[in-house]
Design a protein around this motif. Sequence first.
Motif, PDB file in Angstrom:
ATOM      1  N   ALA A 142       0.826  -1.204   0.000  1.00 13.77           N
ATOM      2  CA  ALA A 142       0.000   0.000   0.000  1.00 13.77           C
ATOM      3  C   ALA A 142       0.866   1.262   0.000  1.00 13.77           C
ATOM      4  CB  ALA A 142      -0.927  -0.007   1.217  1.00 13.77           C
ATOM      5  N   GLN A 143       1.926   1.258   0.782  1.00 12.70           N
ATOM      6  CA  GLN A 143       2.799   2.421   0.834  1.00 12.70           C
ATOM      7  C   GLN A 143       3.547   2.605  -0.479  1.00 12.70           C
ATOM      8  OE1 GLN A 143       2.846   4.654   3.490  1.00 12.70           O
ATOM      9  NE2 GLN A 143       3.860   5.852   1.894  1.00 12.70           N
ATOM     10  N   LEU A 144       3.964   1.495  -1.095  1.00 11.45           N
ATOM     11  CA  LEU A 144       4.640   1.574  -2.388  1.00 11.45           C
ATOM     12  C   LEU A 144       3.709   2.167  -3.440  1.00 11.45           C
ATOM     13  CD1 LEU A 144       6.989   1.002  -4.309  1.00 11.45           C
ATOM     14  CD2 LEU A 144       6.096  -1.341  -4.569  1.00 11.45           C
ATOM     15  N   GLN A 145       2.468   1.681  -3.484  1.00  9.33           N
ATOM     16  CA  GLN A 145       1.496   2.215  -4.440  1.00  9.33           C
ATOM     17  C   GLN A 145       1.290   3.712  -4.218  1.00  9.33           C
ATOM     18  OE1 GLN A 145      -2.602   1.066  -3.868  1.00  9.33           O
ATOM     19  NE2 GLN A 145      -3.036   1.101  -6.067  1.00  9.33           N
ATOM     20  N   ARG A 146       1.154   4.098  -2.962  1.00 10.85           N
ATOM     21  CA  ARG A 146       0.924   5.504  -2.648  1.00 10.85           C
ATOM     22  C   ARG A 146       2.120   6.371  -3.043  1.00 10.85           C
ATOM     23  NH1 ARG A 146       0.701   9.512   1.333  1.00 10.85           N
ATOM     24  NH2 ARG A 146      -1.372  10.420   1.576  1.00 10.85           N
ATOM     25  N   ASN A 147       3.326   5.859  -2.802  1.00 10.85           N
ATOM     26  CA  ASN A 147       4.533   6.611  -3.167  1.00 10.85           C
ATOM     27  C   ASN A 147       4.637   6.789  -4.681  1.00 10.85           C
ATOM     28  OD1 ASN A 147       5.217   6.753  -0.475  1.00 10.85           O
ATOM     29  ND2 ASN A 147       6.744   5.108  -0.558  1.00 10.85           N
ATOM     30  N   LEU A 148       4.377   5.706  -5.417  1.00 10.80           N
ATOM     31  CA  LEU A 148       4.426   5.782  -6.882  1.00 10.80           C
ATOM     32  C   LEU A 148       3.385   6.771  -7.398  1.00 10.80           C
ATOM     33  CD1 LEU A 148       4.852   2.009  -7.872  1.00 10.80           C
ATOM     34  CD2 LEU A 148       6.609   3.798  -7.897  1.00 10.80           C
ATOM     35  N   TYR A 149       2.182   6.681  -6.838  1.00 14.46           N
ATOM     36  CA  TYR A 149       1.109   7.573  -7.280  1.00 14.46           C
ATOM     37  C   TYR A 149       1.489   9.032  -7.017  1.00 14.46           C
ATOM     38  CZ  TYR A 149      -3.620   9.123  -8.371  1.00 14.46           C
ATOM     39  OH  TYR A 149      -4.697   9.741  -8.954  1.00 14.46           O
ATOM     40  N   THR A 150       2.080   9.293  -5.854  1.00 14.36           N
ATOM     41  CA  THR A 150       2.441  10.664  -5.479  1.00 14.36           C
ATOM     42  C   THR A 150       3.465  11.248  -6.448  1.00 14.36           C
ATOM     43  OG1 THR A 150       2.018  10.191  -3.147  1.00 14.36           O
ATOM     44  CG2 THR A 150       3.397  12.094  -3.643  1.00 14.36           C
ATOM     45  N   VAL A 151       4.485  10.469  -6.790  1.00 14.53           N
ATOM     46  CA  VAL A 151       5.537  10.955  -7.694  1.00 14.53           C
ATOM     47  C   VAL A 151       4.975  11.239  -9.083  1.00 14.53           C
ATOM     48  CG1 VAL A 151       7.668  10.317  -8.887  1.00 14.53           C
ATOM     49  CG2 VAL A 151       7.409   9.826  -6.445  1.00 14.53           C
ATOM     50  N   VAL A 152       4.184  10.307  -9.610  1.00  9.02           N
ATOM     51  CA  VAL A 152       3.660  10.481 -10.970  1.00  9.02           C
ATOM     52  C   VAL A 152       2.596  11.575 -11.001  1.00  9.02           C
ATOM     53  CG1 VAL A 152       2.501   9.332 -12.904  1.00  9.02           C
ATOM     54  CG2 VAL A 152       4.194   8.084 -11.554  1.00  9.02           C
ATOM     55  N   TYR A 153       1.766  11.648  -9.961  1.00  9.75           N
ATOM     56  CA  TYR A 153       0.747  12.702  -9.900  1.00  9.75           C
ATOM     57  C   TYR A 153       1.401  14.083  -9.889  1.00  9.75           C
ATOM     58  CZ  TYR A 153      -3.335  15.349  -8.303  1.00  9.75           C
ATOM     59  OH  TYR A 153      -4.351  16.257  -8.196  1.00  9.75           O
ATOM     60  N   SER A 154       2.451  14.230  -9.108  1.00 12.27           N
ATOM     61  CA  SER A 154       3.154  15.511  -9.051  1.00 12.27           C
ATOM     62  C   SER A 154       3.715  15.891 -10.411  1.00 12.27           C
ATOM     63  CB  SER A 154       4.284  15.440  -8.015  1.00 12.27           C
ATOM     64  OG  SER A 154       5.035  16.634  -8.020  1.00 12.27           O
ATOM     65  N   ALA A 155       4.305  14.923 -11.100  1.00 15.27           N
ATOM     66  CA  ALA A 155       4.892  15.201 -12.419  1.00 15.27           C
ATOM     67  C   ALA A 155       3.814  15.555 -13.436  1.00 15.27           C
ATOM     68  CB  ALA A 155       5.689  13.993 -12.894  1.00 15.27           C
ATOM     69  N   ALA A 156       2.682  14.853 -13.395  1.00 13.91           N
ATOM     70  CA  ALA A 156       1.607  15.132 -14.342  1.00 13.91           C
ATOM     71  C   ALA A 156       0.965  16.486 -14.058  1.00 13.91           C
ATOM     72  CB  ALA A 156       0.552  14.021 -14.269  1.00 13.91           C
ATOM     73  N   LYS A 157       0.694  16.755 -12.784  1.00 11.75           N
ATOM     74  CA  LYS A 157       0.015  17.987 -12.406  1.00 11.75           C
ATOM     75  C   LYS A 157       0.882  19.216 -12.656  1.00 11.75           C
ATOM     76  CE  LYS A 157      -3.880  19.429 -10.525  1.00 11.75           C
ATOM     77  NZ  LYS A 157      -5.186  19.175 -11.198  1.00 11.75           N
ATOM     78  N   ASN A 158       2.192  19.076 -12.481  1.00  8.42           N
ATOM     79  CA  ASN A 158       3.111  20.215 -12.615  1.00  8.42           C
ATOM     80  C   ASN A 158       3.967  20.130 -13.869  1.00  8.42           C
ATOM     81  OD1 ASN A 158       2.585  21.462  -9.890  1.00  8.42           O
ATOM     82  ND2 ASN A 158       3.275  19.439  -9.235  1.00  8.42           N
ATOM     83  N   TYR A 159       3.515  19.341 -14.830  1.00  4.59           N
ATOM     84  CA  TYR A 159       4.322  19.074 -16.023  1.00  4.59           C
ATOM     85  C   TYR A 159       4.811  20.353 -16.698  1.00  4.59           C
ATOM     86  CZ  TYR A 159       5.639  17.499 -20.681  1.00  4.59           C
ATOM     87  OH  TYR A 159       6.330  17.269 -21.850  1.00  4.59           O
ATOM     88  N   LYS A 160       3.901  21.279 -16.964  1.00  9.95           N
ATOM     89  CA  LYS A 160       4.280  22.494 -17.696  1.00  9.95           C
ATOM     90  C   LYS A 160       5.290  23.322 -16.896  1.00  9.95           C
ATOM     91  CE  LYS A 160       0.020  22.815 -20.410  1.00  9.95           C
ATOM     92  NZ  LYS A 160      -0.486  21.486 -19.978  1.00  9.95           N
ATOM     93  N   THR A 161       5.117  23.376 -15.579  1.00  5.90           N
ATOM     94  CA  THR A 161       6.071  24.107 -14.734  1.00  5.90           C
ATOM     95  C   THR A 161       7.442  23.456 -14.790  1.00  5.90           C
ATOM     96  OG1 THR A 161       4.316  24.814 -13.230  1.00  5.90           O
ATOM     97  CG2 THR A 161       6.566  24.868 -12.380  1.00  5.90           C
TER      98      THR A 161
END
Length: 302
Positions: free
Chosen positions: A153-172
Amino acid sequence: MLAINEDFFREEIRCGFTVSEMMKRVWAVEMEVLQEINRICTDYGLTYYAHWGTLLGAIRHKGFIPWDDDIDIAMKRKDYQVLMRVLSDELPQGYYNSSSYSDPTHSQPTTSVMNTRQIILDEQKRKMFYGCPYICGIDIAPLDFVPRDQEQAQLQRNLYTVVYSAAKNYKTYVRNGEIEGYLEQIESLCQTKITRGINEENQLWLLLDRIAGLFNEDECDKITYFPTNICYRPEYYLNKEWFRNTVTVPFEQIEIPVPCGYDEILKMTYGDYMTPSYDAGRAHDYPYYKKQEEFLRSHGLL
Protein backbone atom coordinates in the motif's frame (compact mmCIF):
# COMPACT_ATOMS: atom_id res chain seq x y z
CA MET A 1 -35.61 15.13 -22.77
CA LEU A 2 -36.80 14.61 -19.24
CA ALA A 3 -40.46 15.42 -18.62
CA ILE A 4 -39.89 18.43 -16.37
CA ASN A 5 -42.79 20.69 -15.45
CA GLU A 6 -42.14 24.41 -16.07
CA ASP A 7 -42.81 25.07 -12.38
CA PHE A 8 -39.49 23.38 -11.58
CA PHE A 9 -37.61 26.22 -13.29
CA ARG A 10 -39.02 28.99 -11.13
CA GLU A 11 -36.58 30.82 -8.87
CA GLU A 12 -36.84 29.33 -5.40
CA ILE A 13 -35.45 29.77 -1.90
CA ARG A 14 -34.13 26.53 -0.44
CA CYS A 15 -32.58 26.44 3.05
CA GLY A 16 -32.39 30.24 2.95
CA PHE A 17 -30.47 30.19 -0.34
CA THR A 18 -31.88 31.58 -3.59
CA VAL A 19 -31.71 29.16 -6.50
CA SER A 20 -32.15 31.11 -9.73
CA GLU A 21 -34.19 30.07 -12.74
CA MET A 22 -31.01 29.64 -14.80
CA MET A 23 -29.45 27.42 -12.16
CA LYS A 24 -32.57 25.25 -12.31
CA ARG A 25 -32.07 24.97 -16.07
CA VAL A 26 -28.43 24.04 -15.55
CA TRP A 27 -29.52 21.38 -13.06
CA ALA A 28 -31.95 20.01 -15.64
CA VAL A 29 -29.24 19.70 -18.28
CA GLU A 30 -26.94 17.96 -15.82
CA MET A 31 -29.68 15.47 -14.99
CA GLU A 32 -30.13 14.93 -18.74
CA VAL A 33 -26.41 14.19 -19.13
CA LEU A 34 -26.59 11.80 -16.16
CA GLN A 35 -29.46 9.95 -17.82
CA GLU A 36 -27.26 9.35 -20.86
CA ILE A 37 -24.44 8.03 -18.66
CA ASN A 38 -26.97 5.86 -16.85
CA ARG A 39 -28.16 4.45 -20.19
CA ILE A 40 -24.62 3.53 -21.19
CA CYS A 41 -23.80 2.01 -17.81
CA THR A 42 -26.99 -0.06 -17.91
CA ASP A 43 -26.21 -1.32 -21.42
CA TYR A 44 -22.72 -2.44 -20.36
CA GLY A 45 -23.58 -3.69 -16.88
CA LEU A 46 -21.56 -0.98 -15.12
CA THR A 47 -22.18 0.45 -11.65
CA TYR A 48 -21.81 4.10 -10.65
CA TYR A 49 -22.52 5.94 -7.42
CA ALA A 50 -23.49 9.49 -6.50
CA HIS A 51 -20.34 11.04 -5.06
CA TRP A 52 -19.20 14.06 -3.02
CA GLY A 53 -21.80 16.83 -2.88
CA THR A 54 -24.20 14.93 -5.11
CA LEU A 55 -24.32 12.08 -2.59
CA LEU A 56 -24.80 14.58 0.24
CA GLY A 57 -27.56 16.35 -1.67
CA ALA A 58 -29.31 13.11 -2.56
CA ILE A 59 -29.53 12.01 1.06
CA ARG A 60 -30.09 15.35 2.79
CA HIS A 61 -32.12 17.26 0.17
CA LYS A 62 -33.41 14.53 -2.16
CA GLY A 63 -31.74 16.54 -4.91
CA PHE A 64 -29.06 19.17 -5.36
CA ILE A 65 -27.58 20.95 -2.38
CA PRO A 66 -29.18 24.39 -2.95
CA TRP A 67 -25.79 26.10 -3.29
CA ASP A 68 -24.24 23.38 -5.46
CA ASP A 69 -24.11 23.59 -9.24
CA ASP A 70 -22.81 20.28 -10.55
CA ILE A 71 -23.17 16.50 -10.40
CA ASP A 72 -20.37 14.17 -9.31
CA ILE A 73 -20.41 10.41 -9.65
CA ALA A 74 -17.81 7.72 -8.98
CA MET A 75 -17.08 4.23 -10.29
CA LYS A 76 -14.83 1.39 -9.22
CA ARG A 77 -11.75 1.24 -11.41
CA LYS A 78 -12.78 -1.90 -13.35
CA ASP A 79 -16.09 -0.39 -14.44
CA TYR A 80 -14.48 3.02 -15.01
CA GLN A 81 -11.99 1.55 -17.48
CA VAL A 82 -14.76 -0.17 -19.44
CA LEU A 83 -16.63 3.13 -19.61
CA MET A 84 -13.51 4.87 -20.90
CA ARG A 85 -13.36 2.43 -23.82
CA VAL A 86 -16.96 2.91 -24.94
CA LEU A 87 -18.03 6.35 -23.73
CA SER A 88 -17.15 8.53 -26.73
CA ASP A 89 -18.85 6.17 -29.18
CA GLU A 90 -21.98 5.75 -27.06
CA LEU A 91 -22.72 9.37 -26.19
CA PRO A 92 -25.29 11.28 -28.26
CA GLN A 93 -24.05 13.40 -31.13
CA GLY A 94 -22.74 16.74 -29.90
CA TYR A 95 -21.88 15.51 -26.41
CA TYR A 96 -18.24 15.69 -25.38
CA ASN A 97 -16.17 13.28 -23.31
CA SER A 98 -13.06 14.89 -21.87
CA SER A 99 -10.65 12.35 -20.39
CA SER A 100 -7.04 11.29 -20.73
CA TYR A 101 -8.30 8.51 -23.01
CA SER A 102 -10.28 10.70 -25.39
CA ASP A 103 -8.45 14.04 -25.28
CA PRO A 104 -4.64 14.18 -25.08
CA THR A 105 -4.83 17.71 -23.62
CA HIS A 106 -6.97 16.59 -20.66
CA SER A 107 -5.05 17.16 -17.42
CA GLN A 108 -7.18 15.75 -14.63
CA PRO A 109 -7.46 12.31 -12.99
CA THR A 110 -11.23 12.41 -13.57
CA THR A 111 -13.46 12.36 -16.64
CA SER A 112 -15.96 15.05 -17.58
CA VAL A 113 -18.99 14.44 -19.81
CA MET A 114 -20.58 17.56 -21.27
CA ASN A 115 -23.67 18.23 -23.35
CA THR A 116 -21.71 20.43 -25.76
CA ARG A 117 -18.18 21.67 -26.41
CA GLN A 118 -19.25 25.28 -26.98
CA ILE A 119 -21.69 27.80 -25.55
CA ILE A 120 -25.01 27.28 -27.32
CA LEU A 121 -25.92 30.35 -29.37
CA ASP A 122 -28.65 28.81 -31.51
CA GLU A 123 -32.09 29.33 -29.93
CA GLN A 124 -33.50 26.07 -31.31
CA LYS A 125 -30.63 24.06 -29.88
CA ARG A 126 -31.06 25.78 -26.52
CA LYS A 127 -34.62 24.45 -26.42
CA MET A 128 -33.16 20.92 -26.51
CA PHE A 129 -31.43 21.79 -23.23
CA TYR A 130 -34.25 23.51 -21.33
CA GLY A 131 -33.28 26.97 -22.57
CA CYS A 132 -29.79 26.73 -21.06
CA PRO A 133 -26.95 28.13 -23.23
CA TYR A 134 -24.09 26.90 -21.06
CA ILE A 135 -21.73 23.96 -21.25
CA CYS A 136 -23.01 21.61 -18.56
CA GLY A 137 -21.33 18.44 -17.45
CA ILE A 138 -20.77 15.68 -14.98
CA ASP A 139 -17.50 14.64 -13.37
CA ILE A 140 -16.71 10.94 -13.03
CA ALA A 141 -14.10 9.89 -10.47
CA PRO A 142 -12.41 6.47 -10.37
CA LEU A 143 -12.32 4.64 -7.05
CA ASP A 144 -9.34 2.37 -6.46
CA PHE A 145 -8.57 -0.49 -4.11
CA VAL A 146 -5.83 -0.25 -1.50
CA PRO A 147 -4.03 -3.54 -0.64
CA ARG A 148 -4.15 -5.06 2.85
CA ASP A 149 -0.38 -5.49 2.78
CA GLN A 150 0.95 -2.23 4.27
CA GLU A 151 4.24 -2.37 2.38
CA GLN A 152 2.45 -2.75 -0.94
CA ALA A 153 0.00 0.00 0.00
CA GLN A 154 2.80 2.42 0.83
CA LEU A 155 4.64 1.57 -2.39
CA GLN A 156 1.50 2.21 -4.44
CA ARG A 157 0.92 5.50 -2.65
CA ASN A 158 4.53 6.61 -3.17
CA LEU A 159 4.43 5.78 -6.88
CA TYR A 160 1.11 7.57 -7.28
CA THR A 161 2.44 10.66 -5.48
CA VAL A 162 5.54 10.95 -7.69
CA VAL A 163 3.66 10.48 -10.97
CA TYR A 164 0.75 12.70 -9.90
CA SER A 165 3.15 15.51 -9.05
CA ALA A 166 4.89 15.20 -12.42
CA ALA A 167 1.61 15.13 -14.34
CA LYS A 168 0.01 17.99 -12.41
CA ASN A 169 3.11 20.22 -12.62
CA TYR A 170 4.32 19.07 -16.02
CA LYS A 171 4.28 22.49 -17.70
CA THR A 172 6.07 24.11 -14.73
CA TYR A 173 8.76 21.42 -14.75
CA VAL A 174 9.23 21.91 -18.51
CA ARG A 175 9.65 25.68 -18.06
CA ASN A 176 12.14 25.13 -15.24
CA GLY A 177 14.11 22.54 -17.20
CA GLU A 178 13.38 19.88 -14.56
CA ILE A 179 11.11 17.53 -16.47
CA GLU A 180 13.76 15.15 -17.76
CA GLY A 181 14.93 14.37 -14.25
CA TYR A 182 11.39 13.57 -13.18
CA LEU A 183 10.77 11.38 -16.22
CA GLU A 184 13.93 9.40 -15.59
CA GLN A 185 13.00 8.93 -11.93
CA ILE A 186 9.51 7.71 -12.90
CA GLU A 187 10.88 5.31 -15.50
CA SER A 188 13.20 3.81 -12.88
CA LEU A 189 10.58 3.57 -10.12
CA CYS A 190 7.79 2.23 -12.34
CA GLN A 191 9.93 0.09 -14.64
CA THR A 192 8.36 1.69 -17.67
CA LYS A 193 9.34 3.77 -20.69
CA ILE A 194 8.03 7.25 -21.46
CA THR A 195 8.41 8.11 -25.13
CA ARG A 196 9.99 11.53 -25.40
CA GLY A 197 8.42 14.18 -27.59
CA ILE A 198 5.06 12.40 -27.92
CA ASN A 199 2.68 14.06 -25.45
CA GLU A 200 4.64 13.11 -22.37
CA GLU A 201 2.04 14.74 -20.13
CA ASN A 202 -0.73 12.49 -21.41
CA GLN A 203 1.51 9.44 -20.95
CA LEU A 204 1.93 10.44 -17.30
CA TRP A 205 -1.84 10.69 -16.69
CA LEU A 206 -2.39 7.28 -18.28
CA LEU A 207 0.45 5.79 -16.22
CA LEU A 208 -1.17 7.26 -13.12
CA ASP A 209 -4.35 5.30 -13.82
CA ARG A 210 -2.36 2.07 -14.18
CA ILE A 211 -0.72 2.66 -10.78
CA ALA A 212 -4.07 3.42 -9.15
CA GLY A 213 -5.54 0.22 -10.56
CA LEU A 214 -2.69 -2.11 -9.57
CA PHE A 215 -4.75 -4.14 -7.08
CA ASN A 216 -8.06 -5.94 -7.40
CA GLU A 217 -10.89 -6.20 -4.91
CA ASP A 218 -9.88 -9.62 -3.54
CA GLU A 219 -6.57 -8.22 -2.29
CA CYS A 220 -8.11 -5.27 -0.49
CA ASP A 221 -10.50 -4.15 2.24
CA LYS A 222 -10.29 -0.41 1.56
CA ILE A 223 -11.08 1.83 -1.39
CA THR A 224 -10.13 5.46 -2.04
CA TYR A 225 -10.03 8.31 -4.50
CA PHE A 226 -6.27 8.77 -4.67
CA PRO A 227 -6.01 12.53 -5.41
CA THR A 228 -7.97 13.29 -2.22
CA ASN A 229 -5.86 10.79 -0.30
CA ILE A 230 -2.60 12.20 -1.63
CA CYS A 231 -3.32 15.93 -1.58
CA TYR A 232 -5.80 16.59 1.22
CA ARG A 233 -6.74 13.70 3.48
CA PRO A 234 -4.15 10.92 3.94
CA GLU A 235 -6.64 9.09 6.19
CA TYR A 236 -9.25 8.97 3.40
CA TYR A 237 -9.82 5.21 3.10
CA LEU A 238 -13.34 3.84 2.77
CA ASN A 239 -14.49 0.29 3.53
CA LYS A 240 -15.10 -1.57 0.30
CA GLU A 241 -18.24 -3.08 1.88
CA TRP A 242 -19.81 0.39 1.76
CA PHE A 243 -19.77 -0.02 -2.04
CA ARG A 244 -20.96 -3.63 -2.09
CA ASN A 245 -24.20 -2.60 -3.79
CA THR A 246 -26.33 0.45 -4.47
CA VAL A 247 -29.55 1.95 -3.13
CA THR A 248 -31.74 4.01 -5.45
CA VAL A 249 -32.92 7.33 -4.00
CA PRO A 250 -34.91 10.32 -5.31
CA PHE A 251 -32.94 13.19 -6.80
CA GLU A 252 -35.01 16.16 -8.03
CA GLN A 253 -36.82 14.86 -11.14
CA ILE A 254 -35.00 11.52 -11.36
CA GLU A 255 -33.61 8.72 -9.19
CA ILE A 256 -29.92 7.97 -8.72
CA PRO A 257 -27.86 5.16 -7.18
CA VAL A 258 -25.95 5.75 -3.95
CA PRO A 259 -23.54 3.37 -2.17
CA CYS A 260 -25.23 1.07 0.36
CA GLY A 261 -22.88 2.49 3.02
CA TYR A 262 -23.80 6.10 2.28
CA ASP A 263 -24.29 6.96 5.96
CA GLU A 264 -20.77 5.88 6.92
CA ILE A 265 -19.27 7.56 3.84
CA LEU A 266 -21.02 10.87 4.54
CA LYS A 267 -20.08 10.82 8.23
CA MET A 268 -16.44 10.23 7.34
CA THR A 269 -16.47 12.92 4.66
CA TYR A 270 -18.59 15.63 6.26
CA GLY A 271 -19.12 14.72 9.92
CA ASP A 272 -22.61 15.87 10.99
CA TYR A 273 -23.78 15.81 7.40
CA MET A 274 -27.49 16.37 8.07
CA THR A 275 -26.80 19.90 9.34
CA PRO A 276 -26.62 22.19 6.27
CA SER A 277 -23.38 24.10 5.74
CA TYR A 278 -22.52 26.35 2.82
CA ASP A 279 -19.04 24.83 2.70
CA ALA A 280 -19.91 21.11 2.73
CA GLY A 281 -20.22 19.66 -0.76
CA ARG A 282 -18.92 22.78 -2.51
CA ALA A 283 -15.55 22.74 -4.23
CA HIS A 284 -15.39 25.76 -6.54
CA ASP A 285 -16.76 29.24 -7.22
CA TYR A 286 -20.50 29.46 -7.63
CA PRO A 287 -21.89 29.44 -10.22
CA TYR A 288 -19.33 27.55 -12.30
CA TYR A 289 -20.73 29.11 -15.51
CA LYS A 290 -19.96 32.70 -14.44
CA LYS A 291 -17.33 33.22 -17.18
CA GLN A 292 -19.67 31.82 -19.82
CA GLU A 293 -22.36 34.23 -18.61
CA GLU A 294 -19.95 37.16 -18.76
CA PHE A 295 -18.98 36.23 -22.32
CA LEU A 296 -22.60 36.17 -23.48
CA ARG A 297 -23.41 39.46 -21.76
CA SER A 298 -20.32 41.20 -23.16
CA HIS A 299 -21.39 40.19 -26.67
CA GLY A 300 -25.04 41.11 -26.18
CA LEU A 301 -26.11 37.48 -26.45
CA LEU A 302 -27.87 37.15 -23.11
